[in-house]
Scaffold this active site. Structure first.
Site, short mmCIF file in Angstrom:
data_model
loop_
_atom_site.label_atom_id
_atom_site.label_comp_id
_atom_site.label_asym_id
_atom_site.label_seq_id
_atom_site.Cartn_x
_atom_site.Cartn_y
_atom_site.Cartn_z
N SER A 16 0.82 -1.22 0.00
CA SER A 16 0.00 0.00 0.00
C SER A 16 0.85 1.27 0.00
O SER A 16 0.46 2.27 -0.59
CB SER A 16 -0.98 0.01 1.17
OG SER A 16 -0.28 0.06 2.39
N TYR A 86 -2.88 -4.19 -5.05
CA TYR A 86 -2.10 -4.06 -3.82
C TYR A 86 -2.93 -4.39 -2.59
O TYR A 86 -4.16 -4.38 -2.62
CB TYR A 86 -1.49 -2.66 -3.70
CG TYR A 86 -2.46 -1.54 -3.45
CD1 TYR A 86 -2.69 -1.06 -2.17
CD2 TYR A 86 -3.14 -0.93 -4.50
CE1 TYR A 86 -3.56 0.00 -1.94
CE2 TYR A 86 -4.01 0.13 -4.29
CZ TYR A 86 -4.22 0.58 -3.00
OH TYR A 86 -5.09 1.62 -2.77
N CYS A 87 -2.22 -4.71 -1.53
CA CYS A 87 -2.78 -4.88 -0.19
C CYS A 87 -1.77 -4.26 0.76
O CYS A 87 -0.84 -3.58 0.31
CB CYS A 87 -3.09 -6.35 0.11
SG CYS A 87 -1.69 -7.47 -0.05
N LYS A 88 -1.89 -4.47 2.03
CA LYS A 88 -0.99 -3.81 2.98
C LYS A 88 0.48 -4.09 2.65
O LYS A 88 1.28 -3.18 2.51
CB LYS A 88 -1.29 -4.23 4.41
CG LYS A 88 -0.41 -3.52 5.41
CD LYS A 88 -0.72 -3.86 6.84
CE LYS A 88 0.22 -3.07 7.75
NZ LYS A 88 0.12 -3.50 9.13
N SER A 94 -3.11 -9.48 -2.53
CA SER A 94 -2.86 -8.97 -3.88
C SER A 94 -2.25 -10.06 -4.76
O SER A 94 -2.61 -10.18 -5.94
CB SER A 94 -1.95 -7.74 -3.83
OG SER A 94 -0.75 -8.02 -3.16
#
Length: 151
Positions: A16, A86-88, A94
């Site tokens: 992220s 995306y993710c964290k 993701s």
């Protein structure tokens, strides 16, 4: 370190922090972001976005979003755009979405799709629950393909 990893010419993956770096997005020509998280922010650039509100938990149902995300990535590519998923941490959620896209739209088996994503982003590692959902998705894709071939 801020980094966006290229999986295909039109599909990229990151965490992220990198996804919210407008300069980096502009440099990479990102036109569509898929945010696979409940809490992570969107970039401030005016681009199309999609949120898949799930936690990185093996009990979460990400399967129901595979087709939606894969088709959105494909539509963006066909329109000449580039998608960033995306993710964290850019590790599990993701990566799972990117693998599902490769399986559906590039007709790759799960293992090969995973290797491609892992080669692009070494930390990529779907959690056990997401991996089993990808296995079910692969079975369903293969069943659909064989039905289409017999018709």
């Amino acid at each position: 370190m801020q980094q966006i990893s290229k999986i295909t010419d039109s599909l990229l993956i990151s965490n992220s922090r990198s996804a919210c770096n407008d300069e980096l997005l502009h440099h990479e020509g990102i036109t569509h972001c898929i945010n696979v998280s409940r809490q992570q922010p969107f970039p401030s650039l005016k681009i199309s976005t999609l949120r898949i509100a799930v936690f990185d938990d093996p009990q979460e149902n990400l399967y129901d979003y595979f087709d939606l995300c894969a088709d959105a990535i494909q539509d963006t590519a066909q329109g000449g755009g580039r998608s960033l998923v995306y993710c964290k941490n850019g590790r599990s959620r993701s990566a799972t979405i990117c693998i599902a896209y490769l399986m559906k739209h590039q007709q790759l088996p799960l293992e090969k799709a995973f290797q491609i994503v892992k080669a692009a982003r070494s930390v990529a590692e779907p959690n056990k629950g997401f991996w089993s959902q990808l296995q079910r998705y692969e079975e369903n894709l293969m069943a659909t393909q064989s039905k289409m071939q017999t018709n």
